[in-house]
Write an enzyme that holds these catalytic residues in place. Structure first.
Site, PDB file in Angstrom:
ATOM      1  CD  GLU A 197      17.718  41.373   9.726  1.00 46.93           C
ATOM      2  OE1 GLU A 197      17.410  41.746  10.865  1.00 46.93           O
ATOM      3  OE2 GLU A 197      18.851  40.928   9.462  1.00 46.93           O
TER       4      GLU A 197
ATOM      5  CG  HIS B 189      15.197  45.164  12.561  1.00 41.54           C
ATOM      6  ND1 HIS B 189      16.332  45.783  13.032  1.00 41.54           N
ATOM      7  CD2 HIS B 189      15.515  43.846  12.478  1.00 41.54           C
ATOM      8  CE1 HIS B 189      17.283  44.881  13.206  1.00 41.54           C
ATOM      9  NE2 HIS B 189      16.818  43.708  12.875  1.00 41.54           N
TER      10      HIS B 189
ATOM     11  CG  HIS C 161      16.346  38.990  15.028  1.00 44.42           C
ATOM     12  ND1 HIS C 161      16.945  38.314  13.983  1.00 44.42           N
ATOM     13  CD2 HIS C 161      16.530  40.314  14.774  1.00 44.42           C
ATOM     14  CE1 HIS C 161      17.482  39.196  13.138  1.00 44.42           C
ATOM     15  NE2 HIS C 161      17.248  40.406  13.586  1.00 44.42           N
TER      16      HIS C 161
HETATM   17  C1  LIG Z   1      24.204  42.474  11.703  1.00 46.44           C
HETATM   18  C2  LIG Z   1      22.949  42.508  10.956  1.00 46.44           C
HETATM   19  C3  LIG Z   1      21.782  42.450  11.896  1.00 46.44           C
HETATM   20  C4  LIG Z   1      21.031  41.132  11.664  1.00 46.44           C
HETATM   21  O1  LIG Z   1      19.956  40.947  12.262  1.00 46.44           O
HETATM   22  O2  LIG Z   1      21.592  40.281  10.936  1.00 46.44           O
HETATM   23  C5  LIG Z   1      20.866  43.641  11.735  1.00 46.44           C
HETATM   24  O3  LIG Z   1      19.683  43.590  11.990  1.00 46.44           O
HETATM   25  S1  LIG Z   1      21.606  45.100  11.192  1.00 46.44           S
HETATM   26  C6  LIG Z   1      20.401  46.365  11.693  1.00 46.44           C
HETATM   27  C7  LIG Z   1      20.860  47.735  11.272  1.00 46.44           C
HETATM   28  N1  LIG Z   1      20.738  47.905   9.837  1.00 46.44           N
HETATM   29  C8  LIG Z   1      19.633  48.453   9.297  1.00 46.44           C
HETATM   30  O4  LIG Z   1      18.707  48.861   9.985  1.00 46.44           O
HETATM   31  C9  LIG Z   1      19.616  48.533   7.782  1.00 46.44           C
HETATM   32  C10 LIG Z   1      18.281  49.029   7.269  1.00 46.44           C
HETATM   33  N2  LIG Z   1      17.978  50.346   7.827  1.00 46.44           N
HETATM   34  C11 LIG Z   1      18.170  51.489   7.080  1.00 46.44           C
HETATM   35  O5  LIG Z   1      18.594  51.482   5.951  1.00 46.44           O
HETATM   36  C12 LIG Z   1      17.823  52.790   7.797  1.00 46.44           C
HETATM   37  O6  LIG Z   1      17.751  52.561   9.182  1.00 46.44           O
HETATM   38  C13 LIG Z   1      16.455  53.390   7.331  1.00 46.44           C
HETATM   39  C14 LIG Z   1      16.534  53.737   5.853  1.00 46.44           C
HETATM   40  C15 LIG Z   1      15.324  52.415   7.597  1.00 46.44           C
HETATM   41  C16 LIG Z   1      16.196  54.642   8.146  1.00 46.44           C
HETATM   42  O7  LIG Z   1      17.366  55.421   8.104  1.00 46.44           O
HETATM   43  P1  LIG Z   1      17.317  56.879   8.772  1.00 46.44           P
HETATM   44  O8  LIG Z   1      16.666  56.835  10.122  1.00 46.44           O
HETATM   45  O9  LIG Z   1      18.693  57.473   8.717  1.00 46.44           O
HETATM   46  O10 LIG Z   1      16.427  57.610   7.717  1.00 46.44           O
HETATM   47  P2  LIG Z   1      15.316  58.682   7.928  1.00 46.44           P
HETATM   48  O11 LIG Z   1      15.585  59.466   9.166  1.00 46.44           O
HETATM   49  O12 LIG Z   1      15.170  59.370   6.626  1.00 46.44           O
HETATM   50  O13 LIG Z   1      14.019  57.778   8.199  1.00 46.44           O
HETATM   51  C17 LIG Z   1      13.039  57.664   7.195  1.00 46.44           C
HETATM   52  C18 LIG Z   1      11.727  57.500   7.926  1.00 46.44           C
HETATM   53  O14 LIG Z   1      11.704  56.162   8.475  1.00 46.44           O
HETATM   54  C19 LIG Z   1      11.559  56.264   9.888  1.00 46.44           C
HETATM   55  N3  LIG Z   1      12.363  55.199  10.455  1.00 46.44           N
HETATM   56  C20 LIG Z   1      13.705  55.127  10.521  1.00 46.44           C
HETATM   57  N4  LIG Z   1      14.090  53.977  11.121  1.00 46.44           N
HETATM   58  C21 LIG Z   1      12.946  53.327  11.447  1.00 46.44           C
HETATM   59  C22 LIG Z   1      12.662  52.088  12.088  1.00 46.44           C
HETATM   60  N5  LIG Z   1      13.658  51.293  12.533  1.00 46.44           N
HETATM   61  N6  LIG Z   1      11.373  51.727  12.259  1.00 46.44           N
HETATM   62  C23 LIG Z   1      10.371  52.531  11.816  1.00 46.44           C
HETATM   63  N7  LIG Z   1      10.548  53.734  11.196  1.00 46.44           N
HETATM   64  C24 LIG Z   1      11.838  54.099  11.017  1.00 46.44           C
HETATM   65  C25 LIG Z   1      12.030  57.639  10.279  1.00 46.44           C
HETATM   66  O15 LIG Z   1      11.414  58.018  11.483  1.00 46.44           O
HETATM   67  C26 LIG Z   1      11.551  58.439   9.097  1.00 46.44           C
HETATM   68  O16 LIG Z   1      10.164  58.641   9.241  1.00 46.44           O
HETATM   69  P3  LIG Z   1       9.564  60.126   9.091  1.00 46.44           P
HETATM   70  O17 LIG Z   1       8.096  59.950   9.373  1.00 46.44           O
HETATM   71  O18 LIG Z   1       9.904  60.543   7.682  1.00 46.44           O
HETATM   72  O19 LIG Z   1      10.283  60.948  10.138  1.00 46.44           O
HETATM   73 CO    CO Z   2      18.308  42.110  12.713  1.00 48.75          CO
END
Ligand SMILES: CC[C@H](C(=O)O)C(=O)SCCNC(=O)CCNC(=O)[C@H](O)C(C)(C)COP(=O)(O)OP(=O)(O)OC[C@H]1O[C@@H](n2cnc3c(N)ncnc32)[C@H](O)[C@@H]1OP(=O)(O)O
Ligand code: CO
Length: 134
Positions: free
Chosen positions: A130, A79, A7
């Site tokens: 993912e 993602h 997905h």
């Molecule tokens: C039910 C489950 C379902 C499934 O399919 O089965 C799911 O998909 S659940 C989906 C939700 N869960 C997750 O996304 C878990 C993994 N994600 C994480 O742990 C966080 O989202 C993380 C660590 C990727 C980012 O967290 P956060 O935004 O709070 O951290 P920062 O602000 O420090 O971000 C760090 C840096 O990464 C960039 N960033 C954040 N999210 C994304 C993204 N989705 N794609 C690309 N880049 C991302 C953010 O802009 C920061 O960049 P910087 O240049 O430092 O500003």
């Molecule tokens: Co997902």
């Protein structure tokens, strides 16, 4: 190692509006909202002939997508999920290649009832990846 694209996930500011848009404007097969408290999101799956779209909305105070929506208030691609046959072997290989596995590093059960893991976006050209074990 990675297989089919399972997905593409889109974080949305209004789950009902986004669901209606895919159902009505785009004429797609839109499923019901699913709360996933263990992941801090509510998801809606849209089934396409060759993959799925996963609409994501924050669930709870410490949703991992809250920061993303703060930065992208009108939503955005969040993602991509690839299928793997053995998620632990995939994890070990990714880590050996220097990629960061998010969270504890142990898989959690995802929206399809299968083990999932996430790889840091900064290690994959700004794309949060993912992995889902099929
Ligand atoms: C039910 C489950 C379902 C499934 O399919 O089965 C799911 O998909 S659940 C989906 C939700 N869960 C997750 O996304 C878990 C993994 N994600 C994480 O742990 C966080 O989202 C993380 C660590 C990727 C980012 O967290 P956060 O935004 O709070 O951290 P920062 O602000 O420090 O971000 C760090 C840096 O990464 C960039 N960033 C954040 N999210 C994304 C993204 N989705 N794609 C690309 N880049 C991302 C953010 O802009 C920061 O960049 P910087 O240049 O430092 O500003
Ligand atoms: Co997902």
């Amino acid at each position: 190692m990675i297989g089919r694209l399972n997905h593409v996930a889109i974080a949305v500011p209004d789950l009902e509006a986004a669901s209606a848009q895919y159902r009505t404007t785009l004429g797609a097969d839109v499923g019901p909202p699913q709360d996933e408290p263990d992941h801090g999101v509510t998801v809606v799956f849209i089934t396409l002939p060759n993959t799925k779209i996963e609409l994501l909305y924050p669930l709870g105070e410490d949703s991992p997508i809250r920061g993303f929506l703060d930065k992208n208030p009108s939503g955005g691609i969040h993602h991509m999920c690839f299928e793997v046959e053995d998620i632990l072997a995939a994890r070990d290989r990714m880590q050996a290649e220097g990629a960061r596995v998010l969270g504890s590093g142990d898989p959690k059960i995802g929206a399809h009832g299968k083990p999932v893991l996430f790889l840091h976006p900064k290690d994959f050209n700004g794309c949060l990846i993912e992995l889902e074990q099929i």
